[in-house]
Design an enzyme around this catalytic site. Sequence first.
Site, short mmCIF file in Angstrom:
data_model
loop_
_atom_site.label_atom_id
_atom_site.label_comp_id
_atom_site.label_asym_id
_atom_site.label_seq_id
_atom_site.Cartn_x
_atom_site.Cartn_y
_atom_site.Cartn_z
N HIS A 88 24.83 18.00 -96.43
CA HIS A 88 25.46 17.06 -95.50
C HIS A 88 26.89 17.51 -95.17
O HIS A 88 27.28 17.53 -93.99
CB HIS A 88 25.48 15.66 -96.12
CG HIS A 88 26.26 14.65 -95.34
ND1 HIS A 88 25.83 14.17 -94.13
CD2 HIS A 88 27.45 14.03 -95.59
CE1 HIS A 88 26.72 13.29 -93.67
NE2 HIS A 88 27.72 13.20 -94.53
N ASP B 265 25.04 3.32 -95.47
CA ASP B 265 26.47 3.31 -95.16
C ASP B 265 26.63 3.39 -93.63
O ASP B 265 26.76 4.46 -93.06
CB ASP B 265 27.13 4.50 -95.87
CG ASP B 265 28.60 4.64 -95.53
OD1 ASP B 265 29.21 3.65 -95.10
OD2 ASP B 265 29.13 5.75 -95.70
N GLN C 127 35.59 6.65 -86.52
CA GLN C 127 35.88 7.55 -87.66
C GLN C 127 36.63 8.80 -87.21
O GLN C 127 37.60 9.21 -87.84
CB GLN C 127 34.55 7.93 -88.33
CG GLN C 127 34.71 8.75 -89.60
CD GLN C 127 33.34 9.07 -90.24
OE1 GLN C 127 32.30 8.64 -89.75
NE2 GLN C 127 33.36 9.82 -91.33
N ARG D 140 30.97 6.58 -85.67
CA ARG D 140 31.51 7.94 -85.64
C ARG D 140 32.70 8.10 -84.71
O ARG D 140 33.58 8.94 -84.97
CB ARG D 140 30.42 8.94 -85.23
CG ARG D 140 29.21 8.97 -86.14
CD ARG D 140 29.56 9.36 -87.54
NE ARG D 140 28.36 9.39 -88.39
CZ ARG D 140 28.39 9.44 -89.70
NH1 ARG D 140 29.55 9.46 -90.36
NH2 ARG D 140 27.27 9.44 -90.41
N GLU E 201 21.57 6.85 -98.24
CA GLU E 201 22.17 7.13 -99.54
C GLU E 201 21.45 6.35 -100.63
O GLU E 201 20.72 5.40 -100.36
CB GLU E 201 23.65 6.70 -99.56
CG GLU E 201 24.49 7.30 -98.43
CD GLU E 201 25.99 7.09 -98.61
OE1 GLU E 201 26.43 6.82 -99.75
OE2 GLU E 201 26.71 7.22 -97.61
N LYS F 82 33.84 2.40 -91.46
CA LYS F 82 32.82 2.21 -92.49
C LYS F 82 32.82 0.79 -93.04
O LYS F 82 31.81 0.36 -93.60
CB LYS F 82 33.09 3.16 -93.66
CG LYS F 82 33.15 4.64 -93.31
CD LYS F 82 31.79 5.24 -93.38
CE LYS F 82 31.85 6.76 -93.35
NZ LYS F 82 30.53 7.33 -93.56
N ASP G 179 32.46 5.26 -102.14
CA ASP G 179 31.39 6.08 -101.58
C ASP G 179 31.77 7.54 -101.74
O ASP G 179 32.87 7.94 -101.35
CB ASP G 179 31.17 5.72 -100.11
CG ASP G 179 29.87 6.31 -99.56
OD1 ASP G 179 28.94 6.54 -100.36
OD2 ASP G 179 29.81 6.55 -98.35
N THR H 56 27.87 -2.44 -95.20
CA THR H 56 27.12 -1.51 -96.05
C THR H 56 25.93 -2.29 -96.58
O THR H 56 26.12 -3.35 -97.18
CB THR H 56 27.98 -1.01 -97.22
OG1 THR H 56 29.18 -0.42 -96.70
CG2 THR H 56 27.23 0.02 -98.05
N GLU I 184 23.84 14.14 -87.65
CA GLU I 184 23.22 15.42 -88.01
C GLU I 184 21.89 15.61 -87.29
O GLU I 184 21.61 16.69 -86.77
CB GLU I 184 22.98 15.47 -89.52
CG GLU I 184 24.24 15.49 -90.37
CD GLU I 184 23.91 15.22 -91.83
OE1 GLU I 184 23.70 16.18 -92.58
OE2 GLU I 184 23.84 14.03 -92.20
N GLU J 49 24.01 6.13 -92.73
CA GLU J 49 23.94 7.20 -93.72
C GLU J 49 22.93 6.79 -94.78
O GLU J 49 23.05 5.72 -95.39
CB GLU J 49 25.33 7.47 -94.33
CG GLU J 49 26.29 8.01 -93.27
CD GLU J 49 27.61 8.53 -93.82
OE1 GLU J 49 28.00 8.14 -94.95
OE2 GLU J 49 28.26 9.34 -93.13
#
Length: 405
Positions: free
Chosen positions: A120, A220, A227, A224, A188, A240, A113, A244, A355, A186
């Site tokens: 971003h 994805d 992470q 958080r 993507e 992660k 990834d 997916t 975000e 995420e």
Amino acid sequence: MDPRDFGLANLPFGIVSDRTGRRRPAVAFEDRVIDLDALVDANVLDEESLLAAETLNAFLARGRAEWSAVRARLQHLLGAEADHTERAAVARASFSRDAVTMHLPVAVGDYVDFYSSIEHATNLGRILRPGGDPLLPNYRHIPIGYHGRSSTIVTSGTPVRRPHGQTMSPEGDAPSFGPSRMLDVELELGWLAGPGNVHGEPIAADDACDHVFGYVLLNDWSARDIQGWEYQPLGPFLSKSFATSISPWIVTLDALEPFRVAEPARDPQPLPYLRTREPWSYDIELEMALQTARMREHAHPPLTISRTNFRSMYWTLAQQLAHMTSNGSAVRPGDLFGTGTISGSAQGTQGSFIELTWRGRDPLALPGGESRTFLEDGDTVIMRGRAVRGDVRVGFGEVTGTVVG
Ligand code: MN
């Protein structure tokens, strides 16, 4: 899904099964699914790698000339020029979209990834390192990525179990183990590799076209809180690798050719091995929607929470592939590469909750009085993509997933 997104200009490839359970390769055409194994068996399509194939890996190994020839042949068989015999074979190979189950289109080998949206990366830099330069010094020079986990790549519709993991308390005094409280997504795209290279022989950026079959939508899923505690110094790991999700239909580079656009301005110019003669950006509209369990109960439709476009990505597929193999690393048919979260800088154009809610500071208001910072159990996330130019429409369909506790 809109059948106009799957016209002759698209013909995305996937793997389907009917009620017998047998998997076979197919293309989506309007509101139907066309069984490619049946077309080869009926001698109207000449491509042995599609016969009795339960994944598209062997077809992806064949390369650009064969992919384009099969696509052109299918456009003939499904178009107005087909003769009586060809029409009869197509009719026998046609299923209603509702009559089939979709599966992963390939057996994914390696999964990487990337982190290729500068918006971003800037947003996350502002959130995680306030006061400093939001971009790290390497960002404009090198396509950043990490190796993910192919064994937990799932197709659209697969429920996603909330991961447990180790997190640090907000005060920073002691770690604990339990369910993630900051579950995120995420938005993507992902691209699937074709024939690949010999170990030790890099792929030149200008040769990318011969090595990439097409794109899917990719979610994805990201925890958080896990992470934030684990990612330094080696990058994401268990935050992660629990899931997916990808959309089931692979939209080919051939179908996306009319939507190639100039790349965003890059300053400084990348090193020579990352330069290409042709532009590798694409004008693809993307959106993300959320429907909570309570919204479902009260018949509220999914709420669109983000709309963005793929064209502003700082690093392209050609640069990602050239960089990935620049040390001689080998790519194999069916390897999957995530582009990185696709975000803009304006509110409502970001491809993740961290975000959109600025790490929980600005909750999203939902129909029925609910709000969200991160995902709750029962929440369904839906991602969609589509490219439109005049009469030409190429849709990706969708990738969805519901969080379960
Ligand atoms: Mn990602």
